[in-house]
Design a protein around this motif. Structure first.
Motif, PDB file in Angstrom:
ATOM      1  N   GLN A   1      -0.457  38.696 -13.782  1.00 32.27           N
ATOM      2  CA  GLN A   1       0.231  38.954 -12.538  1.00 32.27           C
ATOM      3  C   GLN A   1      -0.362  38.411 -11.313  1.00 32.27           C
ATOM      4  O   GLN A   1       0.202  38.128 -10.227  1.00 32.27           O
ATOM      5  CB  GLN A   1       0.212  40.412 -12.081  1.00 32.27           C
TER       6      GLN A   1
ATOM      7  N   PRO B   1       1.176  36.612   2.539  1.00 27.66           N
ATOM      8  CA  PRO B   1       1.440  38.260   2.387  1.00 27.66           C
ATOM      9  C   PRO B   1       1.504  38.740   1.070  1.00 27.66           C
ATOM     10  O   PRO B   1       1.150  39.744   0.506  1.00 27.66           O
ATOM     11  CB  PRO B   1       2.418  38.520   3.374  1.00 27.66           C
ATOM     12  N   GLU B   2       2.431  37.854   0.219  1.00 24.43           N
ATOM     13  CA  GLU B   2       2.649  38.307  -1.103  1.00 24.43           C
ATOM     14  C   GLU B   2       1.611  38.323  -2.162  1.00 24.43           C
ATOM     15  O   GLU B   2       1.653  38.546  -3.233  1.00 24.43           O
ATOM     16  CB  GLU B   2       3.848  37.646  -1.708  1.00 24.43           C
ATOM     17  N   HIS B   3       0.554  37.560  -1.786  1.00 30.22           N
ATOM     18  CA  HIS B   3      -0.631  37.574  -2.243  1.00 30.22           C
ATOM     19  C   HIS B   3      -1.661  38.587  -2.267  1.00 30.22           C
ATOM     20  O   HIS B   3      -2.632  38.583  -3.003  1.00 30.22           O
ATOM     21  CB  HIS B   3      -1.560  35.976  -2.275  1.00 30.22           C
ATOM     22  N   THR B   4      -1.401  39.344  -1.317  1.00 28.67           N
ATOM     23  CA  THR B   4      -2.425  40.448  -0.824  1.00 28.67           C
ATOM     24  C   THR B   4      -2.070  42.021  -1.107  1.00 28.67           C
ATOM     25  O   THR B   4      -0.931  42.150  -1.258  1.00 28.67           O
ATOM     26  CB  THR B   4      -2.566  40.224   0.514  1.00 28.67           C
ATOM     27  N   ARG B   5      -3.183  42.720  -1.307  1.00 31.42           N
ATOM     28  CA  ARG B   5      -3.035  44.086  -1.317  1.00 31.42           C
ATOM     29  C   ARG B   5      -3.902  44.757  -0.225  1.00 31.42           C
ATOM     30  O   ARG B   5      -4.844  44.272   0.075  1.00 31.42           O
ATOM     31  CB  ARG B   5      -3.444  44.542  -2.667  1.00 31.42           C
TER      32      ARG B   5
ATOM     33  N   TYR C   1      -7.235  43.311   3.871  1.00 30.69           N
ATOM     34  CA  TYR C   1      -6.618  42.922   2.450  1.00 30.69           C
ATOM     35  C   TYR C   1      -7.838  42.557   1.401  1.00 30.69           C
ATOM     36  O   TYR C   1      -8.659  42.335   1.589  1.00 30.69           O
ATOM     37  CB  TYR C   1      -5.575  41.947   2.569  1.00 30.69           C
TER      38      TYR C   1
END
Length: 279
Positions: free
Chosen positions: A29, A123-127, A98
């Motif tokens: 993922q 942003p889509e790479h981070t949690r 993040y």
């Protein structure tokens, strides 16, 4: 009744299993990053980087800036896999709020023009991390820039010395932070080469019969680094929330590098902080 209880038990177990399965982030993922041995790869973070885990001894990294991670793949003559695509492991980057992880690959078989020179953490790479951060650096920078856009006819405080005029334009607060908008005007023919700026809580009135009590405080952040200026210099300085009695003042002292060594002190009253606007 037993059948209903059995069905509910199976449904609950299935929900628990699904929750456990979604609790993990799996390697397939994660986005891929490819690095080669000819040049460094710069990973750009939207906020200051607090922690980095580099997966392989073949990769070295450093932080030339607080939000830039520089990676370099160091080839090894004893490594027979260095001339073909190879998996290096997972690189982990943690910012203020993040966590981001990437699969790192080395490659010598891809054309040079197709390899990335830099990589932006999106942003889509981070949690999100549940870290008690009151305000992140990007948010602080946004507030500071909005203060720079303000134009006040009259400064809150001002003082002048050696042809240098200091003006406190605005005071804002956000959470437990105090933001000071200060401008320096140089009316002399000599440029002012900033040495340091010091913040101290001092007595408003000093007599020869009393001991001067001074407490120095350190800023937690400023918008721009200090530099020499010929005419005007404006910056936003951030301090932790401060309280002091009416008999004290917040002294902001700007000093010049030697040999000239000019110094100008801006005195801020506590009521100026109490009247500060809020973001």
């Amino acid at each position: 009744m037993k059948t209903l209880i059995l069905i509910l038990s199976l449904l609950f177990a299935a929900l628990q299993l699904q929750a456990q399965q979604h609790a993990g982030i799996y390697r397939d993922q994660l986005p891929d990053i490819i690095i080669d041995s000819n040049s460094s790869l710069h990973i750009i973070s939207p906020e200051p980087i607090r922690y980095v885990d580099v997966p392989s001894h073949s990769v070295i990294g450093d932080l030339p800036e607080e939000n830039v991670l520089r990676l370099k793949w160091v080839t090894d003559s004893n490594d027979h896999n260095s001339e073909r695509n190879s998996y290096l492991g997972i690189i982990t980057v943690i910012g203020e709020s993040y966590i981001a992880q990437f699969q790192l690959h080395r490659s010598a078989g891809i054309s040079y023009s197709s390899l990335p020179a830099s990589f932006n953490i999106l942003p889509e790479h981070t949690r999100s991390l549940e870290i008690p951060v009151e305000i992140t650096t990007p948010q602080l920078r946004s507030h500071a820039l909005s203060m720079l856009a303000l134009r006040n006819a009259y400064p809150v405080r001002k003082t002048e010395n050696y042809g240098i005029r200091a003006e406190l334009n605005n005071v804002y607060t956000v959470g437990d932070l105090v933001l000071l908008d200060i401008t320096y005007h140089n009316g002399s023919n000599l440029s002012f080469d900033i040495d340091e700026m010091r913040y101290k809580i001092e007595d408003r009135k000093v007599t020869k019969a009393t001991n001067v009590q001074s407490v120095e405080i350190k800023p937690v952040w400023q918008l721009y680094p200090h530099a020499a200026f010929k005419r005007t210099y404006r910056n936003i300085y951030v301090l932790k929330k401060i309280t002091f009695p009416a008999s004290k003042i917040l002294s902001v002292e700007l000093s010049e590098k030697q040999i000239s060594g000019r110094t100008i002190t801006l005195k801020i009253k506590y009521k100026d902080v109490l009247k500060a606007d809020r973001f």
